[in-house]
Design an enzyme around this catalytic site. Structure first.
Site, PDB file in Angstrom:
ATOM      1  CB  SER A 196     -22.602 164.908 -51.554  1.00 56.21           C
ATOM      2  OG  SER A 196     -23.309 164.024 -50.713  1.00 56.21           O
ATOM      3  CE1 TYR A 239     -26.851 165.805 -54.606  1.00 53.98           C
ATOM      4  CE2 TYR A 239     -26.385 164.016 -53.068  1.00 53.98           C
ATOM      5  CZ  TYR A 239     -26.287 165.357 -53.420  1.00 53.98           C
ATOM      6  OH  TYR A 239     -25.626 166.229 -52.607  1.00 53.98           O
TER       7      TYR A 239
END
Length: 359
Positions: free
Chosen positions: A310, A323
């Site tokens: 990501s 994250y």
């Protein structure tokens, strides 16, 4: 009307005659001897084309070269991102942009390999055994693909990356974690549509079966995927997942480490450490462990590992530190594995997503 161009005048004239011979009206092609690496030659080629025919309808960017080694039979000429961007940018101008990505095609390119006949035939045999069609590509195979994309029949097609690889992927076995929904499911369906044997896995048995049916429905031979209900955070489940895959298909060609999740967590939260460990356990630890136990199988098939990352790996977000850290770690793991596993003929890459909205 076609324009034949290249650096060798004799070859240009030879191809020009071939074109004229098959032309219904015996149209004579425009011959331009030019070097595409020189801007002045490119200007001359285009200017001469417009001066001769008054217009340009189709541009085929085919010129290219590369070093072919016995280690890898794949190289990239044009990035998919460029094709997609040009398709988006030029679409409003009613210009379609597509790409044909060939597998191994037997052309004059092979003459530059300087291989003995025995070596050359051994290389071709190794290729043929991986191609379900049972042969290497021919120049006309690619020409037919180009002709289709340039025709009115493809008037609604733009931004396409057309694989002309003899169904290479159809011989593959692909294991995709987190494939019971979202990106993992879409990846599994696309690979199944390409003819690959796929392994569908996730924690929800109902979702696993649902995606499995979707894959079977689009598979050219209606191949039934292997369904494995598993939790990637449990090492015993990862062993069972891999062992079942090898027992069922006898090999592993593609490993897609897709399973992952995000959760908001501020450093001052009382349960921050718990959330932090949970995210890294799924997003990093499971990837490392499954890669670790899969290497011996991927080495046999000269396989591929694709990690789903990501933009968060390089872009900080409020309340998203676990994250973001997990994706930064995944990116570095990907780079390290690419360097470490390259000598084993295993390619390792990462897909870095910008925004993911999965409903």
């Amino acid at each position: 009307n076609v324009v034949i161009t290249g650096r060798n005048a004799e070859n240009v004239s030879k191809v020009s005659k071939q074109c004229s011979d098959v032309s219904p009206k015996r149209l004579k092609p425009l011959e331009v001897v030019a070097d595409v690496t020189k801007e002045e030659d490119l200007h001359r080629t285009l200017d001469t084309t417009i001066k001769t025919f008054g217009k340009l309808d189709i541009l085929v960017n085919n010129a290219g070269f590369g070093n072919l080694s016995l280690v890898s039979l794949l190289y990239v000429k044009v990035s998919p991102e460029y094709v997609h961007r040009m398709a988006a940018e030029l679409g409003p101008k009613h210009i379609r942009v597509n790409s044909v990505n060939p597998g191994v095609v037997r052309t004059e390119f092979f003459k530059d390999l300087s291989l003995a006949d025995e070596q050359f035939m051994a290389m071709l045999y190794s290729i043929v055994t991986k191609y379900p069609v049972g042969r290497c590509g021919q120049s006309m195979d690619i020409a037919n693909a180009v002709a289709y994309l340039a025709s009115d029949q493809a008037s609604f097609i733009t931004g396409l990356i057309l694989l002309a690889d003899g169904g290479h992927i159809a011989a593959n076995v692909a294991l995709i974690t987190g494939s019971s929904s979202g990106i993992g499911a879409a990846t599994a369906v696309l690979l199944a549509k390409s003819g690959a044997n796929v392994v569908i896995t996730g924690r929800n048995a109902e979702n696993v079966s649902k995606v499995s049916k979707q894959c079977s429905d689009v598979s050219p031979k209606h191949l039934k995927p292997l369904e494995v209900v598993a939790d990637v955070t449990k090492e015993e489940d990862l062993h069972r997942l891999l062992d079942t895959t090898i027992k069922t298909f006898g090999k592993l060609d593609i490993l897609v480490n897709n399973a992952g999740f995000a959760i908001r967590a501020e450093i001052t939260d009382s349960d921050f450490i718990q959330k932090y460990k949970s995210v890294l356990e799924t997003n990093v630890d499971s990837v490392v462990y499954l890669t670790h136990i899969s290497v011996k199988h991927l080495e046999k098939t000269k396989g591929n590992i694709i990690n789903i990352s990501s933009i968060a790996g390089i872009q900080a977000g409020h309340s998203m530190s676990p994250y973001c850290m997990s994706k930064t770690a995944l990116d570095m793991f990907t780079k390290c594995m690419a360097a470490e596993l390259g000598p084993k003929h295993i390619r390792v890459n990462s897909v870095k997503l910008y925004h993911k909205l999965v409903l």
